[in-house]
Design an enzyme around this catalytic site. Structure first.
Site, PDB file in Angstrom:
ATOM      1  N   ALA A  30       0.803  -1.223   0.000  1.00 26.13           N
ATOM      2  CA  ALA A  30       0.000   0.000   0.000  1.00 26.13           C
ATOM      3  C   ALA A  30       0.838   1.276   0.000  1.00 26.13           C
ATOM      4  O   ALA A  30       0.302   2.364  -0.252  1.00 26.13           O
ATOM      5  CB  ALA A  30      -0.927   0.011   1.208  1.00 26.13           C
ATOM      6  N   TYR A  31       2.137   1.190   0.286  1.00 27.11           N
ATOM      7  CA  TYR A  31       2.985   2.394   0.331  1.00 27.11           C
ATOM      8  C   TYR A  31       3.246   2.873  -1.095  1.00 27.11           C
ATOM      9  O   TYR A  31       3.756   2.116  -1.906  1.00 27.11           O
ATOM     10  CB  TYR A  31       4.335   2.102   0.994  1.00 27.11           C
ATOM     11  CG  TYR A  31       4.314   1.648   2.423  1.00 27.11           C
ATOM     12  CD1 TYR A  31       3.188   1.803   3.243  1.00 27.11           C
ATOM     13  CD2 TYR A  31       5.427   1.040   2.988  1.00 27.11           C
ATOM     14  CE1 TYR A  31       3.196   1.371   4.561  1.00 27.11           C
ATOM     15  CE2 TYR A  31       5.439   0.617   4.306  1.00 27.11           C
ATOM     16  CZ  TYR A  31       4.323   0.775   5.085  1.00 27.11           C
ATOM     17  OH  TYR A  31       4.335   0.339   6.394  1.00 27.11           O
ATOM     18  N   SER A  32       2.910   4.096  -1.518  1.00 26.22           N
ATOM     19  CA  SER A  32       2.275   5.131  -0.713  1.00 26.22           C
ATOM     20  C   SER A  32       0.999   5.594  -1.434  1.00 26.22           C
ATOM     21  O   SER A  32       0.960   6.658  -2.028  1.00 26.22           O
ATOM     22  CB  SER A  32       3.248   6.294  -0.532  1.00 26.22           C
ATOM     23  OG  SER A  32       3.836   6.616  -1.814  1.00 26.22           O
ATOM     24  N   GLY A  71       2.251   0.693  -4.108  1.00 27.18           N
ATOM     25  CA  GLY A  71       3.297  -0.110  -4.726  1.00 27.18           C
ATOM     26  C   GLY A  71       4.544   0.680  -5.074  1.00 27.18           C
ATOM     27  O   GLY A  71       5.544   0.106  -5.515  1.00 27.18           O
ATOM     28  N   GLU A  72       4.510   2.002  -4.868  1.00 28.73           N
ATOM     29  CA  GLU A  72       5.670   2.831  -5.220  1.00 28.73           C
ATOM     30  C   GLU A  72       6.918   2.417  -4.436  1.00 28.73           C
ATOM     31  O   GLU A  72       8.023   2.329  -4.993  1.00 28.73           O
ATOM     32  CB  GLU A  72       5.371   4.317  -4.969  1.00 28.73           C
ATOM     33  CG  GLU A  72       4.418   4.941  -5.978  1.00 28.73           C
ATOM     34  CD  GLU A  72       2.954   4.603  -5.731  1.00 28.73           C
ATOM     35  OE1 GLU A  72       2.140   4.819  -6.640  1.00 28.73           O
ATOM     36  OE2 GLU A  72       2.625   4.119  -4.617  1.00 28.73           O
TER      37      GLU A  72
END
Length: 314
Positions: A53-55, A64-65
């Site tokens: 979930a980030y960010s 997914g970043e």
């Protein structure tokens, strides 16, 4: 030489400070992230914590970043096996919850972004009480059997659901949680201490606490009358309005002064000395922020110092 910590009943040997990946692809761009990751490894670190979930909370991001940045960094290194990669499932906008099919899809997506064939430690990010623990554990066990996940763990779970999960794993001979990621620090003790910590201790789980520095408050940079430029300043600055927060700062100042250590290092050292805790998680946006974090590996507080901090935080 820093002694690594063993994560619960697993064979994972980790540096006593997990590097939080929440800032990668958010407040740290790719170049900054690579620099921080390189410096962490150069200091002896090997334990990286992220989540699918980030960010996703950042406008323009989809989740997914952080995994993508870490994946690119891993690809630039010669030996993936030196690094213990932990990520979490259940909160990505495309894979919400812990139903069996959702977990499978989330794991496949994380593996793609991380550019790896296995996740060393795979957490359920937030418990999903609409799904029976039997379904969650069975799905996680399948990922272990397929070699996509080495060990499983839980975060943000009630003591009751944690016990039910462990009981099911043992009864059926399935993969069993080896670690727990609770919210725990000097100004947030009731979020872990008590039934949840007791359950973890009885089960031999390793705790890997998040918000170890209370969104930056426990670095000491937040003081009455000062303004801090940070994406998390509102949350961290709120602790200045509590008597507990001010007492904790005073105790940290005293210990840090006597030991010639950074305030953040002392706060992490208190956490690292608590029962069940294997490695607190802390993130660095810049290389300059990192030394105070990794220094926890070499700072052992005395019983008197631990008692002083524990009393101030009560």
């Amino acid at each position: 030489m820093t002694s690594p910590r063993t994560l619960g009943s697993s064979d994972l040997q980790v540096f006593p400070l997990a590097l939080g990946g929440n800032v990668f692809g958010w407040t740290a761009d790719e170049d900054q992230s690579f620099a921080v990751l390189d410096a962490y490894v150069a200091a002896g670190g090997n334990f990286i914590d992220t989540a699918d979930a980030y960010s996703a909370w950042v406008e323009g991001n989809e989740g997914g970043e952080s995994e993508t940045v870490i994946g690119k960094w891993l690809a630039s290194r010669s030996d993936r096996s030196d690094i213990v990669v932990a990520t979490k499932a259940g909160a990505h906008p495309d894979h919400r919850g812990l139903a069996a099919g959702t977990l499978k899809g989330a794991a496949e997506a994380s593996l793609r972004r991380l550019g790896t064939d296995h996740i060393d430690l795979y957490y359920t990010h937030f418990d999903d009480e609409t799904v029976p623990v039997e379904e969650i554990i069975t799905a996680l066990d399948q990922l272990v059997k397929e070699g996509k996940v080495r060990y499983i763990a839980a975060s943000n779970i009630s003591p009751e659901r944690l016990r039910a999960s462990l009981d099911f794993s043992e009864r059926e001979g399935l993969a069993r949680y080896v670690a727990l990621q609770p919210h725990h620090n000097l100004v947030s003790r009731d979020t872990y201490e008590g039934d949840l910590q007791d359950t973890a201790a009885r089960a031999g789980l390793a705790a890997v606490p998040y918000y170890a520095l209370a969104s930056g408050f426990l670095t000491g940079k937040y003081r009455p009358g000062t303004a801090v430029e940070s994406a998390r300043s509102a949350k961290a600055g709120g602790h200045l309005e509590s008597e507990q927060g001010l007492k904790v700062l005073a105790a940290l100042d005293r210990v840090a002064g006597e030991r010639g250590a950074e305030i953040a290092t002392v706060a992490l050292a208190w956490l690292a000395a608590q029962p069940t805790v294997a490695a607190p998680i802390a993130s660095a946006r810049t290389v300059e922020q990192l030394p105070a974090l990794v220094a926890v590996a070499d700072l052992r507080l005395t019983d008197g110092e631990l008692a002083l901090l524990t009393e101030a935080s009560a």
